[in-house]
Motif scaffolding. Structure first.
Motif, PDB file in Angstrom:
ATOM      1  N   PRO A   9      43.779  76.932  87.612  1.00  0.00           N
ATOM      2  CA  PRO A   9      44.820  77.912  87.942  1.00  0.00           C
ATOM      3  C   PRO A   9      44.217  79.310  87.936  1.00  0.00           C
ATOM      4  CG  PRO A   9      45.096  77.094  85.705  1.00  0.00           C
ATOM      5  CD  PRO A   9      43.969  76.310  86.311  1.00  0.00           C
ATOM      6  N   PHE A  10      44.984  80.290  88.383  1.00  0.00           N
ATOM      7  CA  PHE A  10      44.542  81.679  88.430  1.00  0.00           C
ATOM      8  C   PHE A  10      45.350  82.506  87.446  1.00  0.00           C
ATOM      9  CE2 PHE A  10      43.268  79.888  92.404  1.00  0.00           C
ATOM     10  CZ  PHE A  10      42.071  80.500  92.703  1.00  0.00           C
ATOM     11  N   PHE A  11      44.661  83.346  86.675  1.00  0.00           N
ATOM     12  CA  PHE A  11      45.342  84.337  85.846  1.00  0.00           C
ATOM     13  C   PHE A  11      45.415  85.602  86.680  1.00  0.00           C
ATOM     14  CE2 PHE A  11      45.319  87.998  83.053  1.00  0.00           C
ATOM     15  CZ  PHE A  11      46.452  87.737  82.300  1.00  0.00           C
ATOM     16  N   VAL A  12      46.642  86.087  86.938  1.00  0.00           N
ATOM     17  CA  VAL A  12      46.846  87.282  87.755  1.00  0.00           C
ATOM     18  C   VAL A  12      47.538  88.342  86.912  1.00  0.00           C
ATOM     19  CG1 VAL A  12      46.863  85.985  89.921  1.00  0.00           C
ATOM     20  CG2 VAL A  12      49.014  86.370  88.727  1.00  0.00           C
ATOM     21  N   TYR A  13      47.196  89.608  87.139  1.00  0.00           N
ATOM     22  CA  TYR A  13      47.686  90.671  86.252  1.00  0.00           C
ATOM     23  C   TYR A  13      48.212  91.890  86.987  1.00  0.00           C
ATOM     24  CZ  TYR A  13      42.849  91.994  87.167  1.00  0.00           C
ATOM     25  OH  TYR A  13      41.657  92.282  87.785  1.00  0.00           O
ATOM     26  N   GLY A  14      48.259  91.863  88.311  1.00  0.00           N
ATOM     27  CA  GLY A  14      48.701  93.034  89.064  1.00  0.00           C
ATOM     28  C   GLY A  14      49.598  92.653  90.215  1.00  0.00           C
ATOM     29  N   THR A  15      49.171  92.955  91.438  1.00  0.00           N
ATOM     30  CA  THR A  15      50.022  92.756  92.608  1.00  0.00           C
ATOM     31  C   THR A  15      50.203  91.290  92.987  1.00  0.00           C
ATOM     32  OG1 THR A  15      48.224  92.992  94.213  1.00  0.00           O
ATOM     33  CG2 THR A  15      49.394  95.022  93.530  1.00  0.00           C
ATOM     34  N   LEU A  16      49.494  90.372  92.342  1.00  0.00           N
ATOM     35  CA  LEU A  16      49.700  88.942  92.587  1.00  0.00           C
ATOM     36  C   LEU A  16      50.674  88.315  91.600  1.00  0.00           C
ATOM     37  CD1 LEU A  16      46.066  87.910  93.522  1.00  0.00           C
ATOM     38  CD2 LEU A  16      48.093  87.663  94.975  1.00  0.00           C
ATOM     39  N   ARG A  17      51.165  89.096  90.636  1.00  0.00           N
ATOM     40  CA  ARG A  17      52.154  88.563  89.692  1.00  0.00           C
ATOM     41  C   ARG A  17      53.465  88.272  90.422  1.00  0.00           C
ATOM     42  NH1 ARG A  17      51.678  92.116  84.198  1.00  0.00           N
ATOM     43  NH2 ARG A  17      53.289  90.703  83.470  1.00  0.00           N
ATOM     44  N   PRO A  18      54.207  87.273  89.951  1.00  0.00           N
ATOM     45  CA  PRO A  18      55.504  86.971  90.573  1.00  0.00           C
ATOM     46  C   PRO A  18      56.365  88.229  90.683  1.00  0.00           C
ATOM     47  CG  PRO A  18      54.923  85.265  89.011  1.00  0.00           C
ATOM     48  CD  PRO A  18      53.895  86.366  88.852  1.00  0.00           C
ATOM     49  N   GLY A  19      56.952  88.412  91.868  1.00  0.00           N
ATOM     50  CA  GLY A  19      57.798  89.563  92.128  1.00  0.00           C
ATOM     51  C   GLY A  19      57.068  90.737  92.743  1.00  0.00           C
ATOM     52  N   GLU A  20      55.741  90.706  92.779  1.00  0.00           N
ATOM     53  CA  GLU A  20      54.960  91.809  93.329  1.00  0.00           C
ATOM     54  C   GLU A  20      54.558  91.520  94.785  1.00  0.00           C
ATOM     55  OE1 GLU A  20      54.389  94.814  91.658  1.00  0.00           O
ATOM     56  OE2 GLU A  20      55.920  93.853  90.433  1.00  0.00           O
ATOM     57  N   ALA A  21      54.129  92.554  95.481  1.00  0.00           N
ATOM     58  CA  ALA A  21      53.891  92.491  96.925  1.00  0.00           C
ATOM     59  C   ALA A  21      52.884  91.422  97.343  1.00  0.00           C
ATOM     60  CB  ALA A  21      53.430  93.858  97.433  1.00  0.00           C
ATOM     61  N   ASN A  22      51.747  91.337  96.692  1.00  0.00           N
ATOM     62  CA  ASN A  22      50.740  90.364  97.124  1.00  0.00           C
ATOM     63  C   ASN A  22      51.083  88.942  96.702  1.00  0.00           C
ATOM     64  OD1 ASN A  22      49.010  91.880  98.744  1.00  0.00           O
ATOM     65  ND2 ASN A  22      48.085  92.811  96.941  1.00  0.00           N
ATOM     66  N   HIS A  23      51.943  88.773  95.717  1.00  0.00           N
ATOM     67  CA  HIS A  23      52.439  87.436  95.394  1.00  0.00           C
ATOM     68  C   HIS A  23      53.239  86.933  96.591  1.00  0.00           C
ATOM     69  CE1 HIS A  23      55.096  84.336  93.803  1.00  0.00           C
ATOM     70  NE2 HIS A  23      54.143  84.110  92.916  1.00  0.00           N
ATOM     71  N   ALA A  24      54.115  87.787  97.118  1.00  0.00           N
ATOM     72  CA  ALA A  24      54.931  87.394  98.271  1.00  0.00           C
ATOM     73  C   ALA A  24      54.047  87.052  99.469  1.00  0.00           C
ATOM     74  CB  ALA A  24      55.913  88.514  98.627  1.00  0.00           C
ATOM     75  N   ARG A  25      52.975  87.792  99.689  1.00  0.00           N
ATOM     76  CA  ARG A  25      52.096  87.578 100.844  1.00  0.00           C
ATOM     77  C   ARG A  25      51.175  86.375 100.685  1.00  0.00           C
ATOM     78  NH1 ARG A  25      50.919  93.440 100.187  1.00  0.00           N
ATOM     79  NH2 ARG A  25      52.497  94.471 101.438  1.00  0.00           N
ATOM     80  N   SER A  26      50.653  86.161  99.481  1.00  0.00           N
ATOM     81  CA  SER A  26      49.586  85.172  99.300  1.00  0.00           C
ATOM     82  C   SER A  26      49.980  83.909  98.548  1.00  0.00           C
ATOM     83  CB  SER A  26      48.414  85.824  98.546  1.00  0.00           C
ATOM     84  OG  SER A  26      47.935  86.933  99.252  1.00  0.00           O
ATOM     85  N   LEU A  27      51.029  83.964  97.744  1.00  0.00           N
ATOM     86  CA  LEU A  27      51.325  82.837  96.867  1.00  0.00           C
ATOM     87  C   LEU A  27      52.707  82.206  97.054  1.00  0.00           C
ATOM     88  CD1 LEU A  27      49.762  84.308  93.617  1.00  0.00           C
ATOM     89  CD2 LEU A  27      48.870  82.401  94.982  1.00  0.00           C
ATOM     90  N   ARG A  28      53.670  82.960  97.530  1.00  0.00           N
ATOM     91  CA  ARG A  28      55.041  82.434  97.624  1.00  0.00           C
ATOM     92  C   ARG A  28      55.063  81.120  98.398  1.00  0.00           C
ATOM     93  NH1 ARG A  28      59.463  86.282  99.851  1.00  0.00           N
ATOM     94  NH2 ARG A  28      58.494  87.459  98.196  1.00  0.00           N
ATOM     95  N   GLY A  29      55.681  80.105  97.787  1.00  0.00           N
ATOM     96  CA  GLY A  29      55.800  78.796  98.412  1.00  0.00           C
ATOM     97  C   GLY A  29      54.551  77.946  98.326  1.00  0.00           C
ATOM     98  N   ARG A  30      53.510  78.449  97.669  1.00  0.00           N
ATOM     99  CA  ARG A  30      52.240  77.719  97.591  1.00  0.00           C
ATOM    100  C   ARG A  30      51.842  77.388  96.161  1.00  0.00           C
ATOM    101  NH1 ARG A  30      48.464  81.442 101.276  1.00  0.00           N
ATOM    102  NH2 ARG A  30      47.285  79.580 101.717  1.00  0.00           N
ATOM    103  N   THR A  31      52.751  77.596  95.201  1.00  0.00           N
ATOM    104  CA  THR A  31      52.409  77.355  93.802  1.00  0.00           C
ATOM    105  C   THR A  31      53.204  76.178  93.242  1.00  0.00           C
ATOM    106  OG1 THR A  31      54.042  78.927  92.956  1.00  0.00           O
ATOM    107  CG2 THR A  31      51.826  79.773  93.406  1.00  0.00           C
ATOM    108  N   ALA A  32      52.573  75.453  92.336  1.00  0.00           N
ATOM    109  CA  ALA A  32      53.234  74.363  91.622  1.00  0.00           C
ATOM    110  C   ALA A  32      53.926  74.889  90.375  1.00  0.00           C
ATOM    111  CB  ALA A  32      52.214  73.287  91.251  1.00  0.00           C
ATOM    112  N   SER A  33      53.350  75.943  89.758  1.00  0.00           N
ATOM    113  CA  SER A  33      53.960  76.546  88.571  1.00  0.00           C
ATOM    114  C   SER A  33      53.439  77.957  88.384  1.00  0.00           C
ATOM    115  CB  SER A  33      53.682  75.709  87.316  1.00  0.00           C
ATOM    116  OG  SER A  33      52.305  75.739  86.997  1.00  0.00           O
ATOM    117  N   GLU A  34      54.263  78.742  87.690  1.00  0.00           N
ATOM    118  CA  GLU A  34      53.921  80.120  87.333  1.00  0.00           C
ATOM    119  C   GLU A  34      54.519  80.370  85.964  1.00  0.00           C
ATOM    120  OE1 GLU A  34      55.890  82.291  90.422  1.00  0.00           O
ATOM    121  OE2 GLU A  34      54.419  81.717  91.939  1.00  0.00           O
ATOM    122  N   GLU A  35      53.734  80.945  85.057  1.00  0.00           N
ATOM    123  CA  GLU A  35      54.263  81.249  83.732  1.00  0.00           C
ATOM    124  C   GLU A  35      53.550  82.456  83.142  1.00  0.00           C
ATOM    125  OE1 GLU A  35      53.275  78.365  80.548  1.00  0.00           O
ATOM    126  OE2 GLU A  35      51.937  77.436  82.013  1.00  0.00           O
TER     127      GLU A  35
END
Length: 176
Positions: A9-35
Motif C-alpha cells: 500500500p501507499f502512505f500518502v500525506y498531502g494532495t493524495l489523501r482522501p478528499g484532496e485534489a490528487n486523490h480525486a485525479r489519481s486514486l478515486r475508484g481505484r482503491t480497495a481501502s483507505e485508512e
C-alpha cells in the motif's frame, strides 16, 4: 532503500489523501481501502500547495492515510503515482524517492508501505531553508492550508530552486 516492484500500500500525506485534489485525479475508484495512519522518523515541510516529507529523527511523526490500490489497478496506480511524483526508479535526478516505511494504523497495527520522500538534494535544501510543519499533519496545520493551496505548481518553490536542475514539464514535483 528498497525501490523494487513490491505490491505494498501507499502512505500518502498531502494532495493524495482522501478528499484532496490528487486523490480525486489519481486514486478515486481505484482503491480497495483507505485508512488514517502515521509514520515515524519523518519530517513534514510546507510547500507551495503541497507538503514535502523527508527522513527525520525517530521521534518525528507525519500523519496521513494508508491507501491500498485494488489488485486489478495496482500497476496503473503505482505508475500514475510515480509520474505524479516525478519518480523514475534509479534516476539520480529524482526529486523524490519511493521508499518503504512502517505505517501505524489507529488500532496499533503496523503495515509496510511505500512513501515518497524528498531525495537527498531536495531534503538538504528543505533542512536549510524550508518551513517545517510542527504538527506533522498537512491537513490540520493552519500554516500549510493557505487559500488556493490545492493545486501544486510544476516546480520546486523559489527558495528551494536548484539552478543546476533542468526543468522538464513531464516530471512535476507534486507531493503526496
Amino acid at each position: 532503500m528498497t525501490t523494487g516492484p513490491e505490491r505494498l500500500p501507499f502512505f500518502v500525506y498531502g494532495t493524495l489523501r482522501p478528499g484532496e485534489a490528487n486523490h480525486a485525479r489519481s486514486l478515486r475508484g481505484r482503491t480497495a481501502s483507505e485508512e488514517p495512519a502515521r509514520i515515524g522518523g519523518a519530517l513534514l515541510y510546507d510547500g507551495p500547495g503541497y507538503p514535502y516529507a523527508t527522513a527525520g529523527p525517530a521521534e518525528a511523526v507525519v500523519h496521513g492515510a494508508l491507501v491500498r490500490p485494488r489488485d486489478t489497478d495496482y500497476d496503473q496506480v503505482r505508475t500514475a503515482l510515480d509520474r505524479l511524483e516525478g519518480y523514475i526508479p534509479g534516476d539520480p535526478s529524482n526529486l523524490y524517492e519511493r521508499v518503504t516505511t512502517e505505517a501505524v494504523c489507529p488500532d496499533g497495527r503496523t503495515v509496510r508501505a511505500w512513501v515518497y520522500l524528498a531525495a537527498e538534494p531536495l531534503a538538504a535544501r528543505l533542512r536549510a531553508t524550508g518551513t517545517p510543519l510542527p504538527s506533522g499533519d498537512w491537513l490540520s496545520d493552519p500554516a500549510a492550508r493557505r487559500p488556493g493551496a490545492a493545486a501544486a505548481p510544476d516546480r520546486t518553490p523559489d527558495n528551494l530552486d536548484d539552478s543546476s536542475r533542468t526543468e522538464d514539464p513531464s516530471r512535476t514535483a507534486e507531493q503526496v
